[in-house]
Design an enzyme around this catalytic site. Structure first.
Site, PDB file in Angstrom:
ATOM      1  N   HIS A 198       0.818  -1.174  -0.049  1.00  0.00           N
ATOM      2  CA  HIS A 198      -0.083  -0.041  -0.001  1.00  0.00           C
ATOM      3  C   HIS A 198       0.996   1.193  -0.115  1.00  0.00           C
ATOM      4  O   HIS A 198       0.623   2.463  -0.515  1.00  0.00           O
ATOM      5  CB  HIS A 198      -1.051  -0.006   1.020  1.00  0.00           C
ATOM      6  CG  HIS A 198      -2.148  -0.711   1.042  1.00  0.00           C
ATOM      7  ND1 HIS A 198      -2.827  -1.827   1.859  1.00  0.00           N
ATOM      8  CD2 HIS A 198      -2.946  -0.911  -0.192  1.00  0.00           C
ATOM      9  CE1 HIS A 198      -3.878  -2.090   1.152  1.00  0.00           C
ATOM     10  NE2 HIS A 198      -4.027  -1.755  -0.119  1.00  0.00           N
ATOM     11  N   GLU A 438      -1.224 -18.627 -23.347  1.00  0.00           N
ATOM     12  CA  GLU A 438      -0.120 -18.341 -22.436  1.00  0.00           C
ATOM     13  C   GLU A 438       0.650 -19.810 -22.613  1.00  0.00           C
ATOM     14  O   GLU A 438       1.868 -19.863 -21.854  1.00  0.00           O
ATOM     15  CB  GLU A 438      -0.117 -17.922 -21.056  1.00  0.00           C
ATOM     16  CG  GLU A 438      -1.207 -18.445 -20.365  1.00  0.00           C
ATOM     17  CD  GLU A 438      -1.633 -17.785 -19.017  1.00  0.00           C
ATOM     18  OE1 GLU A 438      -0.798 -16.916 -18.539  1.00  0.00           O
ATOM     19  OE2 GLU A 438      -2.451 -18.037 -18.511  1.00  0.00           O
ATOM     20  N   ASP A 462       4.008 -16.065 -19.213  1.00  0.00           N
ATOM     21  CA  ASP A 462       4.078 -17.302 -19.164  1.00  0.00           C
ATOM     22  C   ASP A 462       4.543 -17.948 -20.633  1.00  0.00           C
ATOM     23  O   ASP A 462       5.370 -18.702 -20.537  1.00  0.00           O
ATOM     24  CB  ASP A 462       2.948 -18.037 -18.853  1.00  0.00           C
ATOM     25  CG  ASP A 462       2.709 -18.072 -17.280  1.00  0.00           C
ATOM     26  OD1 ASP A 462       3.796 -18.534 -16.814  1.00  0.00           O
ATOM     27  OD2 ASP A 462       1.825 -17.540 -16.833  1.00  0.00           O
ATOM     28  N   CYS A 509      -1.936  -9.118 -22.343  1.00  0.00           N
ATOM     29  CA  CYS A 509      -1.669  -8.597 -21.045  1.00  0.00           C
ATOM     30  C   CYS A 509      -0.472  -9.006 -20.241  1.00  0.00           C
ATOM     31  O   CYS A 509      -0.332  -8.645 -19.205  1.00  0.00           O
ATOM     32  CB  CYS A 509      -2.858  -8.965 -20.203  1.00  0.00           C
ATOM     33  SG  CYS A 509      -3.118 -10.762 -20.169  1.00  0.00           S
TER      34      CYS A 509
HETATM   35  C1  PEP Z   1       0.849 -13.805 -18.267  1.00  0.00           C
HETATM   36  O1  PEP Z   1       1.224 -14.946 -18.113  1.00  0.00           O
HETATM   37  O2  PEP Z   1       1.567 -13.026 -19.270  1.00  0.00           O
HETATM   38  C2  PEP Z   1       0.030 -13.253 -17.446  1.00  0.00           C
HETATM   39  C3  PEP Z   1      -0.491 -12.059 -17.823  1.00  0.00           C
HETATM   40  O3  PEP Z   1      -0.316 -13.731 -16.545  1.00  0.00           O
HETATM   41  P1  PEP Z   1       0.578 -13.955 -15.188  1.00  0.00           P
HETATM   42  O4  PEP Z   1       1.545 -12.801 -15.127  1.00  0.00           O
HETATM   43  O5  PEP Z   1      -0.542 -13.604 -13.890  1.00  0.00           O
HETATM   44  O6  PEP Z   1       0.685 -15.299 -14.768  1.00  0.00           O
HETATM   45 MG    MG Z   2       0.127 -16.086 -16.654  1.00  0.00          MG
END
Ligand code: PEP
Ligand code: MG
Length: 593
Positions: A198, A438, A462, A509
């Site tokens: 935080h 992923e 991933d 993402c």
């Molecule tokens: C990813 O694997 O790119 C992803 C966004 O998921 P995390 O980083 O939460 O595994």
């Molecule tokens: Mg991931």
């Protein structure tokens, strides 16, 4: 004192960049005034006075926190001020306070001793949990405990510093961060903490540069030492040399000028000059991050990591608890969309019931866990569906490897909808669903996957590790974790094309989406959405606004014909310098999740 420091030699510490900016100034090493608690025996007739002392102290602590809360609300907005509501609630917890009073009466011990003992029990439980977030919350509990004890002992609250300083501390409670912000604080450096602490979230909101996870800052530095911190890259310099100062001033200048220009684009949508719209959204884990993400000009949340709710719990939250949490997020993001990713547990992430596995990254992860535990999955799906009445909610499944998994997940979603229908509860009947790409198998089967759902989101964190067989958390092979490896880039291109062939939009993402070096390339490959850490969002938007998709396509074609990561990096940095000449690229520390 360390010889090197007394000799004025430069020492460089590397930690984690928590809030952007660069600061120079004298250090103020803040060691929390932890009140000394002594055990004292009471006679039975002293008990009423002791209980009165406790109640007065509690009321004073409450008044302090109410003041901090009001100040935080005005300065940071209601969302961020909620942290203090949680602390106020601990003070108002009748069961806890009742138990403390009962123990004073029963054990005939002084109030501060019982307070310390009783609240420490909670703290120990929290610290025993294997995750960072819970450790952060343990510090909040600690803060409340010390506040009551300090008031029992009638000690004054620290509040004023002489002159400007950079605060060096082991850790800071949110209240400390807010109180300090009334002083002339130039920056923060903490031994502990992660970017989700935080204190880190608050320093970003307060626009005070911060570095966390410095490990040895408090033991290396003394009050008055000359300090520089680089909140963009996570460095702390003790006794910075003239060269370091010059380099940092130049960097600060570049970033400042660049950031000032970014303010003007906060309200613009992310469109290329030839009008290709890119949905630019934020990756978040906590409801508290929404205010900051919105201020950065996000179009919504492209990845809400719901597993953050499991932190520090021995079990999974109920449907009701989840609904409340998701509703707060959906309301906070409205009218923009939010993508809730169902629990991605296992691998490197905690899980209340994870077995010991020899290869957790190849084990019981993501959708595999959820499909093996349909009751748990259904509860989460119902929680998300119930939060979708304003039609701004989407659902995404993590770690999917086969088409059957998607079909099973869809069947369960249908069942969750029927459950709600039978209970007469409304939800968005046309809710959109997507899967993360992923795993290499998912990338290869992307077209078949796309035929099943509305969107694909590429999780490069991933995907890169599985594709290149490089552990995302292993420093020894970090140089092989290459996001611009041609195998990675071809895979991404194939996924985008496969999605489009079946009418699904394709986003990204993983951290690569937030690397400005990758933006031109991804836009050129036809990506529809980029979901990034809120802190880098304006920079990525600036790149998108500065290019034409037509040119980006040519860049992508050229890159896809190249043979290695370094060559591609060099080419892309020359492209970006050409398109956005003032962009302050930190080329030595891009890459990697
Ligand atoms: C990813 O694997 O790119 C992803 C966004 O998921 P995390 O980083 O939460 O595994
Ligand atoms: Mg991931």
């Amino acid at each position: 004192m360390d010889d090197a420091i007394s000799a004025g030699q430069e020492i460089i510490l590397k930690g984690i960049a928590a809030a952007p900016g660069i600061a120079f100034g004298p250090a103020y090493v803040y060691s929390k005034q932890v009140p000394v608690v002594r055990e004292k025996s009471l006679t039975p007739d002293e008990v009423p006075v002791e209980i009165q002392r406790l109640r007065t102290a509690n009321a004073r602590a409450d008044k302090e926190l109410q003041k901090i809360h009001a100040f935080a609300e005005q300065k940071l907005g209601a969302q961020n001020a909620k942290i203090f509501e949680a602390q106020i609630m601990i003070l108002a917890d009748e069961i806890l306070m009742g138990e403390i009073e009962k123990r004073i009466t029963r054990e005939l011990k002084n109030a501060e001793f019982i307070v310390a003992d009783e609240i420490s029990k909670y703290k120990r439980l929290m610290l025993a949990a294997p995750d960072e977030y819970m450790h952060e919350r343990a510090h909040d509990v600690d803060d409340v405990m010390n506040r009551i004890i300090r008031n029992i002992q009638d000690q004054k609250l620290f509040s004023r510093l002489e002159g400007e300083s950079i605060i060096i501390s082991e850790n800071l409670a949110p209240a400390d961060t807010v109180i300090f912000s009334r002083n002339q604080i130039l920056g923060y450096a903490m031994d502990l903490g992660g970017v989700t602490s935080h204190a880190a979230i608050l320093s970003r909101s307060l626009k005070i540069p911060a570095v966390v996870g410095m490990r040895t800052a408090t033991t290396t530095i003394r009050t008055g030492d000359s300090i520089a911190i680089d909140g963009y890259a996570g460095f702390l310099f003790v006794n910075p040399t003239e060269d370091t100062v010059r380099a940092l001033v130049r960097k600060q200048q570049r970033f400042r000028e660049f950031e000032e220009r970014l303010v003007d684009i906060a309200d613009l949508t992310a469109d290329t000059q030839d009008r290709k719209h890119i949905e630019l959204s934020a990756n978040i884990e906590f409801v508290e991050e929404i205010a900051f993400a919105r201020s950065q000009g996000t179009a919504g949340v492209g990845l809400f990591r719901t597993e953050s709710q499991l932190i520090g719990r021995p079990d999974y939250p109920s449907e009701e608890e989840q609904y409340t949490a998701y509703k707060a997020v959906a309301d906070g993001v409205f009218p923009h969309p939010v993508i809730f990713r169902t629990f991605d547990v296992g691998g490197d992430k905690l899980s209340p019931d994870s077995p010991h596995e020899a290869n957790p990254f190849l084990g019981w992860r993501g959708i595999r866990v959820l499909l093996d535990r349909p009751e748990l999955f259904l509860e989460q799906l119902r929680g998300i569906l119930r939060a979708s009445t304003q039609k701004n909610v989407r659902i995404m499944f993590p770690m999917v490897t086969t088409v059957q998994e998607i079909r099973q997940a869809k069947d369960l979603l249908l069942q969750a909808k029927k459950d709600l229908d039978s209970r007469g509860i409304s939800y968005d009947k046309g809710i959109k669903i997507g899967v993360m790409i992923e795993v290499p198998a998912a990338a290869i089967l992307a077209e078949q996957f796309a035929a099943e759902i509305d969107f694909l989101s590429i999780g490069t964190n991933d995907l890169i590790q599985y594709l290149l067989a490089v552990d995302r958390d292993n420093n020894a092979v970090a140089s092989l974790y290459q996001q611009f490896n041609p195998a990675v880039l071809r895979t991404i291109k194939n996924v985008i094309d496969a999605g489009h062939k079946r009418g699904a939009w394709v986003g990204m993402c993983g951290e690569m989406a937030g690397d400005p070096l990758a933006t031109v390339l991804l836009v050129g490959m036809g990506i529809d959405e980029l979901s990034v850490a809120p802190i880098v969002l304006p920079e990525i938007k600036k790149v998108i606004l500065s290019i034409r998709q037509k040119d980006a396509k040519r860049v992508a074609e050229k890159v896809l014909a190249m043979t290695h990561d370094q060559e591609i990096r060099e080419y892309l940095s020359s492209v970006i310098r050409n398109k956005v000449p003032d962009i302050p690229l930190d080329l030595d520390q891009t890459t990697g999740p």
